[in-house]
Design a protein around this motif. Sequence first.
Motif, PDB file in Angstrom:
ATOM      1  N   GLU A 139       0.359 -16.877   9.147  1.00  0.00           N
ATOM      2  CA  GLU A 139       0.251 -17.082   7.850  1.00  0.00           C
ATOM      3  C   GLU A 139      -0.988 -17.029   7.130  1.00  0.00           C
ATOM      4  O   GLU A 139      -1.640 -17.630   6.158  1.00  0.00           O
ATOM      5  CB  GLU A 139       0.598 -18.731   7.751  1.00  0.00           C
ATOM      6  CG  GLU A 139       2.023 -19.124   8.194  1.00  0.00           C
ATOM      7  CD  GLU A 139       2.516 -20.516   8.045  1.00  0.00           C
ATOM      8  OE1 GLU A 139       1.984 -21.160   7.183  1.00  0.00           O
ATOM      9  OE2 GLU A 139       3.408 -20.859   8.890  1.00  0.00           O
ATOM     10  N   ASN A 140      -1.921 -15.815   7.414  1.00  0.00           N
ATOM     11  CA  ASN A 140      -3.147 -15.370   6.681  1.00  0.00           C
ATOM     12  C   ASN A 140      -2.683 -14.453   5.371  1.00  0.00           C
ATOM     13  O   ASN A 140      -1.542 -14.359   5.227  1.00  0.00           O
ATOM     14  CB  ASN A 140      -3.827 -14.758   7.679  1.00  0.00           C
ATOM     15  CG  ASN A 140      -3.189 -13.435   8.442  1.00  0.00           C
ATOM     16  OD1 ASN A 140      -1.860 -13.254   8.152  1.00  0.00           O
ATOM     17  ND2 ASN A 140      -3.980 -12.948   9.281  1.00  0.00           N
ATOM     18  N   GLN A 141      -3.617 -14.024   5.035  1.00  0.00           N
ATOM     19  CA  GLN A 141      -3.642 -13.049   3.659  1.00  0.00           C
ATOM     20  C   GLN A 141      -4.302 -11.685   4.454  1.00  0.00           C
ATOM     21  O   GLN A 141      -5.099 -11.574   5.074  1.00  0.00           O
ATOM     22  CB  GLN A 141      -4.305 -13.424   2.425  1.00  0.00           C
ATOM     23  CG  GLN A 141      -3.704 -14.681   2.199  1.00  0.00           C
ATOM     24  CD  GLN A 141      -4.572 -14.950   0.762  1.00  0.00           C
ATOM     25  OE1 GLN A 141      -5.425 -14.661   0.432  1.00  0.00           O
ATOM     26  NE2 GLN A 141      -3.757 -15.914   0.084  1.00  0.00           N
ATOM     27  N   GLN A 142      -3.621 -10.594   3.810  1.00  0.00           N
ATOM     28  CA  GLN A 142      -4.269  -9.297   4.299  1.00  0.00           C
ATOM     29  C   GLN A 142      -4.855  -8.405   3.070  1.00  0.00           C
ATOM     30  O   GLN A 142      -4.082  -8.551   1.828  1.00  0.00           O
ATOM     31  CB  GLN A 142      -3.120  -8.347   4.758  1.00  0.00           C
ATOM     32  CG  GLN A 142      -2.760  -9.013   6.033  1.00  0.00           C
ATOM     33  CD  GLN A 142      -1.699 -10.071   5.923  1.00  0.00           C
ATOM     34  OE1 GLN A 142      -0.835  -9.845   4.710  1.00  0.00           O
ATOM     35  NE2 GLN A 142      -1.237 -11.013   6.703  1.00  0.00           N
ATOM     36  N   VAL A 143      -5.775  -7.677   3.062  1.00  0.00           N
ATOM     37  CA  VAL A 143      -6.200  -6.648   2.118  1.00  0.00           C
ATOM     38  C   VAL A 143      -5.909  -5.615   2.444  1.00  0.00           C
ATOM     39  O   VAL A 143      -6.339  -5.023   3.572  1.00  0.00           O
ATOM     40  CB  VAL A 143      -7.662  -6.826   1.717  1.00  0.00           C
ATOM     41  CG1 VAL A 143      -8.045  -5.847   0.736  1.00  0.00           C
ATOM     42  CG2 VAL A 143      -8.014  -8.406   1.257  1.00  0.00           C
ATOM     43  N   PHE A 144      -5.100  -4.656   1.704  1.00  0.00           N
ATOM     44  CA  PHE A 144      -4.764  -3.185   1.952  1.00  0.00           C
ATOM     45  C   PHE A 144      -5.533  -2.331   1.110  1.00  0.00           C
ATOM     46  O   PHE A 144      -5.707  -2.800  -0.151  1.00  0.00           O
ATOM     47  CB  PHE A 144      -3.318  -3.184   1.751  1.00  0.00           C
ATOM     48  CG  PHE A 144      -2.506  -3.754   2.912  1.00  0.00           C
ATOM     49  CD1 PHE A 144      -2.232  -2.848   4.114  1.00  0.00           C
ATOM     50  CD2 PHE A 144      -2.238  -4.968   2.998  1.00  0.00           C
ATOM     51  CE1 PHE A 144      -1.655  -3.112   5.079  1.00  0.00           C
ATOM     52  CE2 PHE A 144      -1.388  -5.492   4.094  1.00  0.00           C
ATOM     53  CZ  PHE A 144      -1.061  -4.568   5.077  1.00  0.00           C
ATOM     54  N   VAL A 145      -6.117  -1.380   1.475  1.00  0.00           N
ATOM     55  CA  VAL A 145      -6.638  -0.353   0.773  1.00  0.00           C
ATOM     56  C   VAL A 145      -5.597   0.648   0.147  1.00  0.00           C
ATOM     57  O   VAL A 145      -4.675   1.194   0.930  1.00  0.00           O
ATOM     58  CB  VAL A 145      -7.701   0.553   1.670  1.00  0.00           C
ATOM     59  CG1 VAL A 145      -8.389   1.683   0.596  1.00  0.00           C
ATOM     60  CG2 VAL A 145      -8.776  -0.339   1.870  1.00  0.00           C
ATOM     61  N   ASN A 146      -5.857   0.898  -1.043  1.00  0.00           N
ATOM     62  CA  ASN A 146      -4.567   1.761  -1.783  1.00  0.00           C
ATOM     63  C   ASN A 146      -5.163   3.320  -1.747  1.00  0.00           C
ATOM     64  O   ASN A 146      -6.242   3.682  -2.562  1.00  0.00           O
ATOM     65  CB  ASN A 146      -4.596   1.245  -3.383  1.00  0.00           C
ATOM     66  CG  ASN A 146      -3.595   2.037  -3.907  1.00  0.00           C
ATOM     67  OD1 ASN A 146      -2.828   3.109  -3.576  1.00  0.00           O
ATOM     68  ND2 ASN A 146      -3.329   1.751  -5.312  1.00  0.00           N
ATOM     69  N   PRO A 147      -4.364   4.089  -0.904  1.00  0.00           N
ATOM     70  CA  PRO A 147      -4.863   5.341  -0.942  1.00  0.00           C
ATOM     71  C   PRO A 147      -4.835   6.158  -2.132  1.00  0.00           C
ATOM     72  O   PRO A 147      -5.473   7.113  -2.450  1.00  0.00           O
ATOM     73  CB  PRO A 147      -3.963   6.089   0.424  1.00  0.00           C
ATOM     74  CG  PRO A 147      -2.890   5.038   0.373  1.00  0.00           C
ATOM     75  CD  PRO A 147      -3.466   3.675  -0.231  1.00  0.00           C
ATOM     76  N   ALA A 148      -3.969   5.941  -3.333  1.00  0.00           N
ATOM     77  CA  ALA A 148      -3.699   6.446  -4.370  1.00  0.00           C
ATOM     78  C   ALA A 148      -5.069   6.391  -5.046  1.00  0.00           C
ATOM     79  O   ALA A 148      -5.385   7.438  -6.000  1.00  0.00           O
ATOM     80  CB  ALA A 148      -2.656   5.901  -4.964  1.00  0.00           C
ATOM     81  N   ALA A 149      -5.965   5.127  -4.909  1.00  0.00           N
ATOM     82  CA  ALA A 149      -7.101   5.182  -5.761  1.00  0.00           C
ATOM     83  C   ALA A 149      -8.221   5.990  -5.135  1.00  0.00           C
ATOM     84  O   ALA A 149      -9.031   6.494  -5.753  1.00  0.00           O
ATOM     85  CB  ALA A 149      -7.566   3.659  -5.527  1.00  0.00           C
ATOM     86  N   PHE A 150      -7.790   6.799  -4.031  1.00  0.00           N
ATOM     87  CA  PHE A 150      -8.757   7.814  -3.394  1.00  0.00           C
ATOM     88  C   PHE A 150      -7.969   9.081  -3.511  1.00  0.00           C
ATOM     89  O   PHE A 150      -8.392   9.828  -2.593  1.00  0.00           O
ATOM     90  CB  PHE A 150      -9.283   7.385  -1.990  1.00  0.00           C
ATOM     91  CG  PHE A 150     -10.000   5.941  -2.178  1.00  0.00           C
ATOM     92  CD1 PHE A 150     -11.394   5.882  -2.501  1.00  0.00           C
ATOM     93  CD2 PHE A 150      -9.187   4.923  -1.777  1.00  0.00           C
ATOM     94  CE1 PHE A 150     -11.898   4.515  -2.539  1.00  0.00           C
ATOM     95  CE2 PHE A 150      -9.842   3.615  -1.780  1.00  0.00           C
ATOM     96  CZ  PHE A 150     -11.070   3.396  -2.349  1.00  0.00           C
ATOM     97  N   SER A 151      -7.153   9.364  -4.318  1.00  0.00           N
ATOM     98  CA  SER A 151      -6.292  10.654  -4.269  1.00  0.00           C
ATOM     99  C   SER A 151      -7.059  12.077  -4.197  1.00  0.00           C
ATOM    100  O   SER A 151      -6.786  12.750  -3.522  1.00  0.00           O
ATOM    101  CB  SER A 151      -5.202  10.523  -5.001  1.00  0.00           C
ATOM    102  OG  SER A 151      -5.758  10.504  -6.515  1.00  0.00           O
ATOM    103  N   GLU A 152      -8.072  12.021  -5.045  1.00  0.00           N
ATOM    104  CA  GLU A 152      -8.993  13.270  -5.416  1.00  0.00           C
ATOM    105  C   GLU A 152      -9.771  13.349  -3.814  1.00  0.00           C
ATOM    106  O   GLU A 152      -9.562  14.597  -3.481  1.00  0.00           O
ATOM    107  CB  GLU A 152      -9.895  12.950  -6.395  1.00  0.00           C
ATOM    108  CG  GLU A 152      -9.224  13.158  -7.893  1.00  0.00           C
ATOM    109  CD  GLU A 152     -10.139  13.008  -8.936  1.00  0.00           C
ATOM    110  OE1 GLU A 152     -11.294  13.658  -8.908  1.00  0.00           O
ATOM    111  OE2 GLU A 152      -9.845  12.349 -10.015  1.00  0.00           O
ATOM    112  N   PHE A 153     -10.166  12.617  -3.325  1.00  0.00           N
ATOM    113  CA  PHE A 153     -10.701  12.662  -2.218  1.00  0.00           C
ATOM    114  C   PHE A 153      -9.925  13.079  -1.002  1.00  0.00           C
ATOM    115  O   PHE A 153     -10.121  14.051  -0.454  1.00  0.00           O
ATOM    116  CB  PHE A 153     -11.591  11.487  -1.814  1.00  0.00           C
ATOM    117  CG  PHE A 153     -11.961  11.592  -0.326  1.00  0.00           C
ATOM    118  CD1 PHE A 153     -13.150  12.131   0.026  1.00  0.00           C
ATOM    119  CD2 PHE A 153     -11.169  10.873   0.683  1.00  0.00           C
ATOM    120  CE1 PHE A 153     -13.650  12.323   1.397  1.00  0.00           C
ATOM    121  CE2 PHE A 153     -11.826  10.841   1.860  1.00  0.00           C
ATOM    122  CZ  PHE A 153     -12.903  11.373   2.375  1.00  0.00           C
TER     123      PHE A 153
END
Length: 161
Positions: A125-139
Amino acid sequence: VELCVGLLPSKEEQEEARRKGSPFYPDGLGFPSLATYGYGQQSTKGTTDPAAYSAGQLRRLGVSVQTEIRPWAAGFLTKPVDRNTGTCAGDSGGGALAFVQDPKGRGIRQFLVGVQAVASLPCEENQQVFVNPAAFSEFLLQASRDLGSPLQPTINWREYS
């Protein structure tokens, strides 16, 4: 699995998305839940008792999205859909997938919309932080070209409007 690049309207495309009634505006991806996968620790017991540590079995977990998913936002927050579940040590790096009906009737498309970066403790019952690959699309697009295996843009949000 497709990388979620171009599926969501950019900041500059927000007004157009609103006018066209895009299902991806104004609430980002607009999905109440995603599926995440990981090979991490099976329960919290392994964090206090080394004999109880168990990992290495692929698990699928439904997570509900707690914040907007936007292509310019570096990440988003989730929590497990089912009680007494969660992600644990070793699940970082696992993908969060959205399953979307293809607008041209070609079945279900699977989009990678996040990569798990961190989770709170305990594992249940925890929380997770996911990195959004679209935020780094140019890279990602440039790096894939440089490595000789270029990523192809996926379907665009306009196809759903």
